[in-house]
Enzyme design. Structure first.
Site, PDB file in Angstrom:
ATOM      1  N   GLY A 110       3.983   3.625  -2.892  1.00 59.25           N
ATOM      2  CA  GLY A 110       2.928   3.802  -4.103  1.00 59.25           C
ATOM      3  C   GLY A 110       2.332   5.095  -3.782  1.00 59.25           C
ATOM      4  N   SER A 111       1.171   5.390  -4.205  1.00 62.33           N
ATOM      5  CA  SER A 111       0.737   6.576  -4.404  1.00 62.33           C
ATOM      6  C   SER A 111       0.340   7.274  -2.924  1.00 62.33           C
ATOM      7  CB  SER A 111      -0.848   6.796  -5.136  1.00 62.33           C
ATOM      8  OG  SER A 111      -1.570   5.889  -4.529  1.00 62.33           O
TER       9      SER A 111
ATOM     10  N   CYS B 236       8.678   8.721  -8.869  1.00 61.92           N
ATOM     11  CA  CYS B 236       8.375   9.731  -7.655  1.00 61.92           C
ATOM     12  C   CYS B 236       9.348  10.756  -7.725  1.00 61.92           C
ATOM     13  CB  CYS B 236       8.376   8.691  -6.330  1.00 61.92           C
ATOM     14  SG  CYS B 236       9.779   7.774  -6.261  1.00 61.92           S
TER      15      CYS B 236
ATOM     16  N   ARG C 262      13.952  10.164 -16.894  1.00 62.16           N
ATOM     17  CA  ARG C 262      14.274   8.878 -16.486  1.00 62.16           C
ATOM     18  C   ARG C 262      12.784   8.096 -16.385  1.00 62.16           C
ATOM     19  NH1 ARG C 262      15.432   7.609 -10.615  1.00 62.16           N
ATOM     20  NH2 ARG C 262      16.290   5.501 -10.603  1.00 62.16           N
TER      21      ARG C 262
ATOM     22  N   GLU D 134       6.730   5.085   1.375  1.00 59.65           N
ATOM     23  CA  GLU D 134       7.358   6.027   0.298  1.00 59.65           C
ATOM     24  C   GLU D 134       6.426   6.163  -0.683  1.00 59.65           C
ATOM     25  OE1 GLU D 134      10.684   6.567   0.331  1.00 59.65           O
ATOM     26  OE2 GLU D 134      11.390   5.339   1.696  1.00 59.65           O
TER      27      GLU D 134
ATOM     28  N   ASN E 122       6.295   1.080 -11.219  1.00 62.17           N
ATOM     29  CA  ASN E 122       7.141   1.668 -12.154  1.00 62.17           C
ATOM     30  C   ASN E 122       8.728   1.516 -11.969  1.00 62.17           C
ATOM     31  OD1 ASN E 122       7.398   2.807  -9.502  1.00 62.17           O
ATOM     32  ND2 ASN E 122       7.575   5.078 -10.101  1.00 62.17           N
TER      33      ASN E 122
HETATM   34  P1  NAD Z   1      -0.700   2.679  -6.284  1.00 61.48           P
HETATM   35  O1  NAD Z   1      -0.656   3.192  -4.967  1.00 61.48           O
HETATM   36  O2  NAD Z   1      -1.717   2.859  -7.097  1.00 61.48           O
HETATM   37  O3  NAD Z   1      -0.205   1.442  -6.050  1.00 61.48           O
HETATM   38  C1  NAD Z   1       0.936   1.118  -5.142  1.00 61.48           C
HETATM   39  C2  NAD Z   1       0.768  -0.443  -4.680  1.00 61.48           C
HETATM   40  O4  NAD Z   1      -0.356  -0.432  -3.931  1.00 61.48           O
HETATM   41  C3  NAD Z   1       0.631  -1.736  -5.807  1.00 61.48           C
HETATM   42  O5  NAD Z   1       1.136  -2.692  -5.512  1.00 61.48           O
HETATM   43  C4  NAD Z   1      -1.013  -1.667  -5.505  1.00 61.48           C
HETATM   44  O6  NAD Z   1      -1.261  -2.948  -6.014  1.00 61.48           O
HETATM   45  C5  NAD Z   1      -1.151  -1.353  -4.089  1.00 61.48           C
HETATM   46  N1  NAD Z   1      -2.461  -1.033  -3.775  1.00 61.48           N
HETATM   47  C6  NAD Z   1      -3.322  -0.267  -4.688  1.00 61.48           C
HETATM   48  N2  NAD Z   1      -4.643  -0.107  -3.978  1.00 61.48           N
HETATM   49  C7  NAD Z   1      -4.509  -0.752  -2.919  1.00 61.48           C
HETATM   50  C8  NAD Z   1      -5.252  -1.121  -1.519  1.00 61.48           C
HETATM   51  N3  NAD Z   1      -6.695  -0.483  -1.605  1.00 61.48           N
HETATM   52  N4  NAD Z   1      -4.817  -1.580  -0.627  1.00 61.48           N
HETATM   53  C9  NAD Z   1      -3.584  -2.344  -0.754  1.00 61.48           C
HETATM   54  N5  NAD Z   1      -2.807  -2.270  -1.453  1.00 61.48           N
HETATM   55  C10 NAD Z   1      -3.206  -1.234  -2.811  1.00 61.48           C
HETATM   56  O7  NAD Z   1       0.599   3.323  -7.030  1.00 61.48           O
HETATM   57  P2  NAD Z   1       1.274   2.864  -8.385  1.00 61.48           P
HETATM   58  O8  NAD Z   1       0.310   3.711  -9.567  1.00 61.48           O
HETATM   59  O9  NAD Z   1       1.568   1.519  -8.661  1.00 61.48           O
HETATM   60  O10 NAD Z   1       2.479   3.783  -8.313  1.00 61.48           O
HETATM   61  C11 NAD Z   1       2.918   5.077  -8.567  1.00 61.48           C
HETATM   62  C12 NAD Z   1       3.068   5.876  -7.371  1.00 61.48           C
HETATM   63  O11 NAD Z   1       4.054   5.212  -6.301  1.00 61.48           O
HETATM   64  C13 NAD Z   1       3.274   7.279  -7.471  1.00 61.48           C
HETATM   65  O12 NAD Z   1       2.382   8.014  -6.645  1.00 61.48           O
HETATM   66  C14 NAD Z   1       4.738   7.273  -7.158  1.00 61.48           C
HETATM   67  O13 NAD Z   1       5.295   8.537  -6.702  1.00 61.48           O
HETATM   68  C15 NAD Z   1       4.937   6.244  -5.831  1.00 61.48           C
HETATM   69  N6  NAD Z   1       6.241   5.797  -5.768  1.00 61.48           N
HETATM   70  C16 NAD Z   1       6.949   6.384  -4.784  1.00 61.48           C
HETATM   71  C17 NAD Z   1       8.460   6.005  -4.552  1.00 61.48           C
HETATM   72  C18 NAD Z   1       8.931   6.520  -3.410  1.00 61.48           C
HETATM   73  O14 NAD Z   1       9.987   5.699  -2.981  1.00 61.48           O
HETATM   74  N7  NAD Z   1       8.575   7.490  -2.719  1.00 61.48           N
HETATM   75  C19 NAD Z   1       9.015   5.106  -5.668  1.00 61.48           C
HETATM   76  C20 NAD Z   1       8.279   4.739  -6.638  1.00 61.48           C
HETATM   77  C21 NAD Z   1       6.834   5.145  -6.868  1.00 61.48           C
END
Ligand code: NAD
Length: 490
Positions: free
Chosen positions: A237-238, A293, A287, A259, A160
């Site tokens: 990520g998530s 997030c 935004r 995060e 994102n």
């Molecule tokens: P996601 O968790 O699907 O993926 C994030 C990352 O993890 C990617 O690089 C993906 O390739 C990797 N990933 C996915 N599955 C994995 C696994 N099994 N093993 C290792 N790596 C793996 O999340 P997304 O859809 O890319 O991003 C959106 C999420 O990120 C939302 O939940 C958002 O709130 C969060 N986010 C948090 C912040 C923060 O600073 N707190 C900032 C931006 C986004």
């Protein structure tokens, strides 16, 4: 694709970067990168497998001694040069970002500048890594502490904010003296490729940054965790994936930063400046098309201003133009993929089934690309899924409260705790509410909190650790303590 767009795509290497070399994947595999505004493939990039992951970790391990003992000023100056190069390349990077991620060009440009700022900030922090010397309480010995780079770090970033999430980690890690493996999300590898090129040109030595692109992050991550030598995991990520990685990383006892997702409440009190609250709501909600997030996920509005606030917000949302982010005065780009559309649509339908009224929007727009109408829902029941899940789309659900206590209880009724927004002109109320909200960050009369100089991070299921600010570099440092017998001499 226009000629300029083709040029921008052609400019990035589509390879892995390991030990100072651009490489194809060991098995020559590649994967496609989609343009979410059309659903077409922009280009293909190398798709790393376990052999490549091990080569990247070996490279990071080999380069660690030299990089961690490189003068802090020298590390900082590389980051400073990279900061300047990012700013100078803002047009190119913005277009690249819009193509792979979809956000409008103006927003991409804002992210590029925000991303660059992490390198500027951490170039200044590299030279301020400190320690202490003090008397033990019994007076019989002295305590010396020093901070040292923790070791090779694995940095996983989401799609994102394709550039800023990378620089927020890289800036701190490189300033601290860590060598790294950067693994961007499979949807948006192009910005990381461009960033790697910038760091090479800024003088980063071979092996310090290793870039791994993959369509199978689980395999790469398992390989790295099992190979040995990794000391740090920083994940954005998530929450779902984050929890799994915390569990997996226990096997090698990595120092971990998480995060994760958010479910930000946006509190509108009856004493606030409503014009400013609506302005702030638009920023906090729209935004990144709501794919942040920090995105306002629940608007919690006092009953006496709920009608007025909802009408004004709906008018502003309905007036937003949707389209391909590269075109003209577009305010809202596409969501990232078809799954995102399906999820947002489901959350809206569920809220409506439980009594919410659609004031504007509510549907997917068109069949090409992944566009969803900016949407406002009024009277959202607390049992609706949308109040508990991260929407990650342009939907503003509004619920109503009647007392300060009720507002705080509603705001805290979530497993997440990343950010909250509070609109009030009453200082006493602001302080009371701030202290009672279970969250890592608060925007007080402000719809955006992101700032390279501030500690970004959450509590509860939004994770732990902080990025940016004075705290950010500590995530990549360990403290060594020396007990000194100062009486006997050396
Ligand atoms: P996601 O968790 O699907 O993926 C994030 C990352 O993890 C990617 O690089 C993906 O390739 C990797 N990933 C996915 N599955 C994995 C696994 N099994 N093993 C290792 N790596 C793996 O999340 P997304 O859809 O890319 O991003 C959106 C999420 O990120 C939302 O939940 C958002 O709130 C969060 N986010 C948090 C912040 C923060 O600073 N707190 C900032 C931006 C986004």
């Amino acid at each position: 694709m226009s000629h300029t767009e083709q040029e921008v795509i052609a400019r990035v290497a589509k390879k892995l970067y390991i030990d100072g070399k651009w490489l194809d994947a060991f098995d020559l595999a590649t994967f496609g990168v989609e343009d979410p505004s059309t659903g077409t493939i922009l280009t293909s990039v190398a798709d790393a497998g376990p052999t490549d992951a091990i080569a990247a970790l070996d490279s990071a391990s080999k380069a660690f001694d030299s990089w961690s003992t490189t003068a802090p000023r020298a590390r900082g100056e590389i980051l400073r040069r990279a900061f300047e190069a990012i700013v100078q390349s803002a047009d190119y990077l913005s277009l690249l970002m819009t193509l792979e991620m979809g956000k409008p060009l103006a927003e991409s440009r804002a992210e590029v500048i925000y991303a660059a700022d992490f390198f500027r900030w951490f170039s200044e922090e590299a030279v301020r890594i400190d320690g202490r010397y003090y008397q033990a309480p019994d007076g019989n010995s002295r305590v010396l502490t020093l901070k040292q780079a923790v070791g090779p770090a694995y940095l996983i970033t989401p799609w994102n904010f394709p550039l800023a999430m990378a620089t927020r980690k890289l800036g701190a890690a490189l300033a601290a003296g860590c060598t790294v493996i950067l693994k961007p999300a499979e949807q948006t590898p192009l910005c990381s490729l461009a960033l790697t090129q910038i760091l090479i040109e800024a003088g980063l030595p071979d092996g310090v940054l290793n870039l791994i692109l993959t369509s199978n992050p689980a395999v790469i991550t398992d390989t790295l965790f099992e190979h040995g030598g990794l000391r740090k995991l920083s994940f954005t990520g998530s929450t779902e994936v984050g929890k799994m990685l915390v569990a997996k990383s226990a096997g090698s006892l990595l120092k971990v930063s998480m995060e994760l997702g958010g479910n930000a409440p946006f509190l509108v009190f009856d004493d606030c400046d409503l014009d400013k609250a609506v302005d702030g709501a638009m920023v906090a909600k729209m935004r990144n098309m709501g794919e942040a997030c920090t995105s306002a996920n629940r608007f919690i509005v006092h009953s006496s201003v709920a009608e007025d606030f909802s009408q004004r917000l709906s008018q502003r949302m309905a007036a937003l133009s949707l389209g391909r982010g590269t075109e003209g005065e577009i305010a809202v780009g596409p969501l990232i993929d078809i799954d995102a559309i399906a999820k947002v649509q489901h959350l809206v339908l569920d809220a409506v089934a439980k009594g919410a009224t659609v004031l504007t929007g509510g549907k997917r727009l068109g069949a090409q690309g992944y566009f969803f109408q900016p949407t406002v829902l009024l009277g959202v029941d607390s049992t609706s899924e949308i109040t508990h899940k991260e929407i990650f789309g342009p939907v503003a659900p509004i619920s109503i409260f009647s007392s300060e206590l009720e507002a705080i209880q509603m705001a805290n009724a979530t497993e997440y705790g990343l950010v909250a927004y509070v609109y009030t002109k009453d200082l006493s109320r602001a302080l009371r509410v701030i202290e009672q909200l279970d969250t890592g960050m608060i925007g007080l009369n402000q719809g955006m909190v992101s700032n390279a100089a501030a500690p970004f991070g959450g509590v509860k299921h939004s994770g732990f650790g902080r990025e940016g600010g004075f705290e950010g570099i500590d995530e990549y440092l360990t403290v060594k303590y020396v007990a000194i017998n100062h009486r006997t001499g050396l």
